[in-house]
Motif scaffolding. Sequence first.
Motif, mmCIF file in Angstrom:
data_model
loop_
_atom_site.group_PDB
_atom_site.id
_atom_site.type_symbol
_atom_site.label_atom_id
_atom_site.label_comp_id
_atom_site.label_asym_id
_atom_site.label_seq_id
_atom_site.Cartn_x
_atom_site.Cartn_y
_atom_site.Cartn_z
ATOM 1 N N MET A 1 0.835 -1.201 0.000
ATOM 2 C CA MET A 1 0.000 0.000 0.000
ATOM 3 C C MET A 1 0.873 1.256 0.000
ATOM 4 N N ASN A 2 0.590 2.194 -0.890
ATOM 5 C CA ASN A 2 1.368 3.448 -0.920
ATOM 6 C C ASN A 2 0.609 4.560 -0.176
ATOM 7 N N ILE A 3 1.242 5.723 -0.112
ATOM 8 C CA ILE A 3 0.678 6.843 0.660
ATOM 9 C C ILE A 3 -0.679 7.293 0.103
ATOM 10 N N LYS A 4 -0.768 7.311 -1.228
ATOM 11 C CA LYS A 4 -2.029 7.729 -1.865
ATOM 12 C C LYS A 4 -3.177 6.798 -1.459
ATOM 13 N N GLU A 5 -2.879 5.517 -1.435
ATOM 14 C CA GLU A 5 -3.907 4.528 -1.045
ATOM 15 C C GLU A 5 -4.256 4.665 0.435
ATOM 16 N N LEU A 6 -3.254 4.962 1.257
ATOM 17 C CA LEU A 6 -3.519 5.111 2.699
ATOM 18 C C LEU A 6 -4.398 6.348 2.952
ATOM 19 N N ILE A 7 -4.168 7.398 2.181
ATOM 20 C CA ILE A 7 -5.003 8.604 2.295
ATOM 21 C C ILE A 7 -6.449 8.277 1.898
ATOM 22 N N LYS A 8 -6.593 7.456 0.870
ATOM 23 C CA LYS A 8 -7.943 7.023 0.443
ATOM 24 C C LYS A 8 -8.656 6.285 1.579
ATOM 25 N N GLU A 9 -7.898 5.445 2.272
ATOM 26 C CA GLU A 9 -8.448 4.709 3.428
ATOM 27 C C GLU A 9 -8.905 5.692 4.513
ATOM 28 N N ALA A 10 -8.094 6.707 4.755
ATOM 29 C CA ALA A 10 -8.437 7.702 5.780
ATOM 30 C C ALA A 10 -9.712 8.458 5.378
ATOM 31 N N LYS A 11 -9.836 8.751 4.094
ATOM 32 C CA LYS A 11 -11.045 9.455 3.616
ATOM 33 C C LYS A 11 -12.277 8.577 3.790
ATOM 34 N N ALA A 12 -12.134 7.294 3.541
ATOM 35 C CA ALA A 12 -13.261 6.365 3.722
ATOM 36 C C ALA A 12 -13.641 6.293 5.203
ATOM 37 N N ALA A 13 -12.625 6.290 6.069
ATOM 38 C CA ALA A 13 -12.878 6.264 7.521
ATOM 39 C C ALA A 13 -13.629 7.519 7.949
ATOM 40 N N ARG A 14 -13.250 8.630 7.367
ATOM 41 C CA ARG A 14 -13.857 9.934 7.713
ATOM 42 C C ARG A 14 -15.364 9.940 7.479
ATOM 43 N N GLU A 15 -15.801 9.223 6.475
ATOM 44 C CA GLU A 15 -17.232 9.173 6.158
ATOM 45 C C GLU A 15 -18.053 8.594 7.307
ATOM 46 N N LEU A 16 -17.420 7.834 8.174
ATOM 47 C CA LEU A 16 -18.137 7.176 9.275
ATOM 48 C C LEU A 16 -18.066 7.960 10.589
ATOM 49 N N ALA A 17 -17.488 9.143 10.530
ATOM 50 C CA ALA A 17 -17.352 9.939 11.759
ATOM 51 C C ALA A 17 -18.730 10.176 12.403
ATOM 52 N N TYR A 18 -18.770 10.058 13.724
ATOM 53 C CA TYR A 18 -20.002 10.342 14.482
ATOM 54 C C TYR A 18 -19.793 11.703 15.141
ATOM 55 N N VAL A 19 -20.303 12.755 14.477
ATOM 56 C CA VAL A 19 -19.977 14.112 14.895
ATOM 57 C C VAL A 19 -21.215 15.027 14.954
ATOM 58 N N PRO A 20 -22.233 14.630 15.737
ATOM 59 C CA PRO A 20 -23.443 15.454 15.777
ATOM 60 C C PRO A 20 -23.211 16.836 16.388
ATOM 61 N N TYR A 21 -22.141 17.032 17.144
ATOM 62 C CA TYR A 21 -21.912 18.293 17.855
ATOM 63 C C TYR A 21 -21.010 19.232 17.065
ATOM 64 N N SER A 22 -19.848 18.763 16.686
ATOM 65 C CA SER A 22 -18.934 19.643 15.934
ATOM 66 C C SER A 22 -19.224 19.638 14.441
ATOM 67 N N LYS A 23 -19.832 18.578 13.944
ATOM 68 C CA LYS A 23 -20.027 18.391 12.491
ATOM 69 C C LYS A 23 -18.689 18.389 11.744
ATOM 70 N N PHE A 24 -17.625 18.151 12.459
ATOM 71 C CA PHE A 24 -16.277 18.178 11.875
ATOM 72 C C PHE A 24 -15.770 16.745 11.750
ATOM 73 N N GLN A 25 -15.808 16.242 10.528
ATOM 74 C CA GLN A 25 -15.437 14.835 10.306
ATOM 75 C C GLN A 25 -13.926 14.690 10.125
ATOM 76 N N VAL A 26 -13.364 13.702 10.813
ATOM 77 C CA VAL A 26 -11.935 13.401 10.670
ATOM 78 C C VAL A 26 -11.788 11.906 10.427
ATOM 79 N N GLY A 27 -10.864 11.562 9.557
ATOM 80 C CA GLY A 27 -10.573 10.149 9.292
ATOM 81 C C GLY A 27 -9.095 9.873 9.448
ATOM 82 N N ALA A 28 -8.773 8.670 9.878
ATOM 83 C CA ALA A 28 -7.373 8.256 10.004
ATOM 84 C C ALA A 28 -7.245 6.844 9.470
ATOM 85 N N ALA A 29 -6.066 6.526 8.967
ATOM 86 C CA ALA A 29 -5.777 5.158 8.546
ATOM 87 C C ALA A 29 -4.349 4.840 8.953
ATOM 88 N N LEU A 30 -4.221 3.770 9.719
ATOM 89 C CA LEU A 30 -2.935 3.357 10.280
ATOM 90 C C LEU A 30 -2.510 2.076 9.573
#
Length: 132
Positions: A1-30
């Motif tokens: 997996m390269n960096i571009k693919e890892l960033i894609k994973e982080a973006k996919a993770a971000r879609e699942l953020a549970y953020v009813p208060y801040s509405k600020f979605q963050v994603g990470a991929a390790l």
Amino acid sequence: MNIKELIKEAKAARELAYVPYSKFQVGAALLGKDGKVYRGCNIENAAYSMCNCAERTALFKAYSEGATQFEAIAVVADTKRPVPPCGACRQVISELCAPEMKVILTNLHGDVQELTVAELLPGAFSPEDLNA
Ligand SMILES: O=c1ccn([C@H]2C[C@H](O)[C@@H](CO)O2)c(=O)[nH]1
Ligand SMILES: [Zn+2]
């Protein structure tokens, strides 16, 4: 997996953020040294101080499954600059990841900042400090 693919994973993770208060979605991929990817999103709570960041969600998922050796972590949010991890995450990453591990910070505009764990939190409080 390269960096571009890892960033894609982080973006996919971000879609699942549970953020009813801040509405600020963050994603990470390790990325584990074994090639496994641990995704994390931020998860908030009506008791605000219980909110957990995406970075720590990903790391705690990995450790709880026995993975402790990593190549890199990518973090993404809708920020003007590559998203800067909070102080709590910098502290946790410093202890649970090797100093030379790659930290890839990015945003939805495609700006990327790459640094190492050592650069993320100079002078971190560490386990050695507990031994007087
Ligand atoms: O690097 C960061 C910065 C903030 N947050 C979360 C915490 C909270 O849910 C929301 C607003 O701070 O974003 C993260 O997950 N990672
Ligand atoms: Zn954080």
